[in-house]
Scaffold this motif. Structure first.
Motif, PDB file in Angstrom:
ATOM      1  N   LEU A 182       0.936  -1.032   0.089  1.00  0.00           N
ATOM      2  CA  LEU A 182       0.070  -0.002   0.298  1.00  0.00           C
ATOM      3  C   LEU A 182       0.858   1.247   0.027  1.00  0.00           C
ATOM      4  O   LEU A 182       1.707   1.299   1.026  1.00  0.00           O
ATOM      5  CB  LEU A 182      -0.941   0.120   1.469  1.00  0.00           C
ATOM      6  CG  LEU A 182      -2.205   0.427   1.115  1.00  0.00           C
ATOM      7  CD1 LEU A 182      -3.078   0.043   0.170  1.00  0.00           C
ATOM      8  CD2 LEU A 182      -2.840   0.412   2.529  1.00  0.00           C
ATOM      9  N   ASN A 183       0.544   2.236  -0.992  1.00  0.00           N
ATOM     10  CA  ASN A 183       1.370   3.436  -1.200  1.00  0.00           C
ATOM     11  C   ASN A 183       0.828   4.486  -0.248  1.00  0.00           C
ATOM     12  O   ASN A 183      -0.474   4.642  -0.677  1.00  0.00           O
ATOM     13  CB  ASN A 183       1.488   3.838  -2.615  1.00  0.00           C
ATOM     14  CG  ASN A 183       2.587   2.896  -3.210  1.00  0.00           C
ATOM     15  OD1 ASN A 183       3.717   2.643  -2.763  1.00  0.00           O
ATOM     16  ND2 ASN A 183       2.123   2.385  -4.348  1.00  0.00           N
ATOM     17  N   PHE A 231      10.012   5.333   2.194  1.00  0.00           N
ATOM     18  CA  PHE A 231      10.568   4.208   2.947  1.00  0.00           C
ATOM     19  C   PHE A 231       9.536   2.961   3.179  1.00  0.00           C
ATOM     20  O   PHE A 231       8.248   3.239   2.678  1.00  0.00           O
ATOM     21  CB  PHE A 231      10.536   4.889   4.554  1.00  0.00           C
ATOM     22  CG  PHE A 231      11.523   5.732   4.624  1.00  0.00           C
ATOM     23  CD1 PHE A 231      12.528   5.460   5.528  1.00  0.00           C
ATOM     24  CD2 PHE A 231      10.886   7.129   4.389  1.00  0.00           C
ATOM     25  CE1 PHE A 231      13.413   6.549   5.314  1.00  0.00           C
ATOM     26  CE2 PHE A 231      12.135   8.022   4.580  1.00  0.00           C
ATOM     27  CZ  PHE A 231      13.261   7.861   5.338  1.00  0.00           C
ATOM     28  N   GLU A 232      10.091   1.960   3.098  1.00  0.00           N
ATOM     29  CA  GLU A 232       9.153   0.670   2.958  1.00  0.00           C
ATOM     30  C   GLU A 232       9.289  -0.205   4.052  1.00  0.00           C
ATOM     31  O   GLU A 232      10.278  -0.572   4.775  1.00  0.00           O
ATOM     32  CB  GLU A 232       9.614   0.015   1.590  1.00  0.00           C
ATOM     33  CG  GLU A 232       8.569  -0.602   0.670  1.00  0.00           C
ATOM     34  CD  GLU A 232       9.289  -1.198  -0.392  1.00  0.00           C
ATOM     35  OE1 GLU A 232       9.490  -0.226  -1.383  1.00  0.00           O
ATOM     36  OE2 GLU A 232       9.772  -2.558  -0.647  1.00  0.00           O
ATOM     37  N   VAL A 239       3.511  -1.951   3.440  1.00  0.00           N
ATOM     38  CA  VAL A 239       3.260  -0.542   3.223  1.00  0.00           C
ATOM     39  C   VAL A 239       4.642   0.332   2.809  1.00  0.00           C
ATOM     40  O   VAL A 239       5.810  -0.065   3.095  1.00  0.00           O
ATOM     41  CB  VAL A 239       2.862   0.277   4.698  1.00  0.00           C
ATOM     42  CG1 VAL A 239       1.554   0.074   5.214  1.00  0.00           C
ATOM     43  CG2 VAL A 239       4.082   0.213   5.828  1.00  0.00           C
ATOM     44  N   ARG A 240       4.406   1.087   2.004  1.00  0.00           N
ATOM     45  CA  ARG A 240       5.519   2.134   1.473  1.00  0.00           C
ATOM     46  C   ARG A 240       5.064   3.531   1.530  1.00  0.00           C
ATOM     47  O   ARG A 240       3.989   3.949   1.369  1.00  0.00           O
ATOM     48  CB  ARG A 240       5.841   1.784  -0.098  1.00  0.00           C
ATOM     49  CG  ARG A 240       6.754   2.568  -0.579  1.00  0.00           C
ATOM     50  CD  ARG A 240       6.938   2.655  -1.967  1.00  0.00           C
ATOM     51  NE  ARG A 240       7.212   1.299  -2.461  1.00  0.00           N
ATOM     52  CZ  ARG A 240       6.338   0.548  -3.608  1.00  0.00           C
ATOM     53  NH1 ARG A 240       5.526   1.172  -3.905  1.00  0.00           N
ATOM     54  NH2 ARG A 240       6.892  -0.387  -3.659  1.00  0.00           N
ATOM     55  N   TYR A 241       5.844   4.143   2.531  1.00  0.00           N
ATOM     56  CA  TYR A 241       5.433   5.618   2.743  1.00  0.00           C
ATOM     57  C   TYR A 241       6.323   6.621   2.000  1.00  0.00           C
ATOM     58  O   TYR A 241       7.361   6.234   1.644  1.00  0.00           O
ATOM     59  CB  TYR A 241       5.892   5.992   4.231  1.00  0.00           C
ATOM     60  CG  TYR A 241       5.087   5.500   5.418  1.00  0.00           C
ATOM     61  CD1 TYR A 241       3.956   5.661   5.604  1.00  0.00           C
ATOM     62  CD2 TYR A 241       5.780   4.142   5.986  1.00  0.00           C
ATOM     63  CE1 TYR A 241       3.021   5.032   6.724  1.00  0.00           C
ATOM     64  CE2 TYR A 241       4.775   3.516   7.223  1.00  0.00           C
ATOM     65  CZ  TYR A 241       3.545   4.014   7.293  1.00  0.00           C
ATOM     66  OH  TYR A 241       2.673   3.243   8.290  1.00  0.00           O
ATOM     67  N   PHE A 242       5.665   7.742   1.668  1.00  0.00           N
ATOM     68  CA  PHE A 242       6.805   8.854   0.908  1.00  0.00           C
ATOM     69  C   PHE A 242       6.170  10.164   1.451  1.00  0.00           C
ATOM     70  O   PHE A 242       5.095  10.276   1.737  1.00  0.00           O
ATOM     71  CB  PHE A 242       6.730   8.630  -0.618  1.00  0.00           C
ATOM     72  CG  PHE A 242       5.482   8.175  -1.179  1.00  0.00           C
ATOM     73  CD1 PHE A 242       5.240   7.161  -1.609  1.00  0.00           C
ATOM     74  CD2 PHE A 242       4.688   9.215  -1.805  1.00  0.00           C
ATOM     75  CE1 PHE A 242       3.960   6.648  -2.180  1.00  0.00           C
ATOM     76  CE2 PHE A 242       3.609   8.993  -2.517  1.00  0.00           C
ATOM     77  CZ  PHE A 242       3.156   7.775  -2.723  1.00  0.00           C
ATOM     78  N   TRP A 243       7.247  10.995   1.894  1.00  0.00           N
ATOM     79  CA  TRP A 243       6.983  12.258   2.277  1.00  0.00           C
ATOM     80  C   TRP A 243       6.696  13.275   1.184  1.00  0.00           C
ATOM     81  O   TRP A 243       7.830  13.179   0.138  1.00  0.00           O
ATOM     82  CB  TRP A 243       8.006  12.901   3.033  1.00  0.00           C
ATOM     83  CG  TRP A 243       8.369  12.267   4.413  1.00  0.00           C
ATOM     84  CD1 TRP A 243       9.693  11.566   4.598  1.00  0.00           C
ATOM     85  CD2 TRP A 243       7.582  12.194   5.494  1.00  0.00           C
ATOM     86  NE1 TRP A 243       9.582  10.971   6.053  1.00  0.00           N
ATOM     87  CE2 TRP A 243       8.400  11.331   6.448  1.00  0.00           C
ATOM     88  CE3 TRP A 243       6.436  12.567   5.895  1.00  0.00           C
ATOM     89  CZ2 TRP A 243       8.114  11.096   7.689  1.00  0.00           C
ATOM     90  CZ3 TRP A 243       5.903  12.208   7.033  1.00  0.00           C
ATOM     91  CH2 TRP A 243       6.865  11.623   8.044  1.00  0.00           C
ATOM     92  N   VAL A 244       5.588  13.971   1.094  1.00  0.00           N
ATOM     93  CA  VAL A 244       5.504  14.961  -0.013  1.00  0.00           C
ATOM     94  C   VAL A 244       4.916  16.063   0.573  1.00  0.00           C
ATOM     95  O   VAL A 244       4.612  16.372   1.836  1.00  0.00           O
ATOM     96  CB  VAL A 244       4.535  14.401  -1.143  1.00  0.00           C
ATOM     97  CG1 VAL A 244       4.671  13.052  -1.746  1.00  0.00           C
ATOM     98  CG2 VAL A 244       2.952  14.394  -0.522  1.00  0.00           C
TER      99      VAL A 244
END
Ligand code: PRP
Length: 209
Positions: A2-3, A38-39, A45-50
């Protein structure tokens, strides 16, 4: 996998804390402040900062399945996403403010400085008030001081910025807080994973009593 798009910054760290407490940890995320993705394969889960104002774009277009965005951004950009949960953090309000001696002359077009042009337009349309929008990108509080605008429409959290610039809040347009949002197609095809996150986060939400 899940992104998940998280808003970069203090609010994002708080929100990540809620995801971690819900069982979706990814410890490296707090150690490295340059990396953006980060995964945690095990947790799926895969997190990304935006940038906070970009979260809704990632989610609307499906680059992220879910994300966390402020209600201010959702009202302003009206992205085509599902709003699943009020996380009750990042609380503030969208407000109209002006100089302390401001008196509204309803016979004149009101000059409104703001980053949030849709919110301002809709609010004044609902009042039937003619306005001239002045779109600024930041430091909105300066506009009435320099005579660029009569009022501003902006976020008020503690009220300190207004106070220190001799402005005062006049009206609240909408309460604001962080919301869990989901991409519409992902909500269909990854429904189990998304509902599990939603449920896990729901248990982390703190309400004032
Ligand atoms: C927001 C808002 C106000 C300030 C209000 O700015 O635009 O300037 O916070 O907070 P306060 O009521 O606690 O003083 P932000 O820090 O998000 O940056 P911005 O200037 O880019 O909008």
């Amino acid at each position: 996998m899940l992104n998940i798009a998280l808003p970069k910054g203090r609010l994002g760290e708080k929100v990540y804390g809620m995801f971690a407490a819900a069982g979706y940890e990814c410890p490296a995320i707090l150690e490295n402040n340059r990396k953006l993705i980060f995964e945690n394969e095990r947790a799926g889960v895969r997190y990304f900062w935006v940038k906070p104002s970009d979260v809704a774009i990632y989610v609307e277009r499906g680059a992220a399945d879910v994300g966390v965005a402020g209600k201010d951004i959702l009202l302003e950009y009206a992205p085509d996403v599902y709003e699943l949960l009020d996380l009750n953090v990042g609380r503030c309000r969208m407000a109209v403010a002006a100089k302390k001696d401001f008196r509204d002359d309803t016979g004149r077009t009101l000059r409104v400085a703001t980053k949030f042009t849709r919110i301002a337009r809709e609010y004044y349309a609902s009042l039937g008030r003619d306005i001239d929008i002045i779109h600024l990108n930041g430091s909105i509080e300066i506009a009435p001081i320099l005579g660029l605008s009569d009022v501003i429409v902006d976020i008020v959290e503690t009220g300190k910025t207004l106070l220190e610039n001799d402005l005062e809040p006049l009206e609240t347009i909408a309460p604001v807080s962080a919301r869990l949002i989901a991409n519409k197609a992902a909500f269909k095809f990854k429904s189990q994973a998304i509902e599990a996150i939603q449920e896990g986060l729901r248990r982390q939400v703190k309400y004032d009593d």
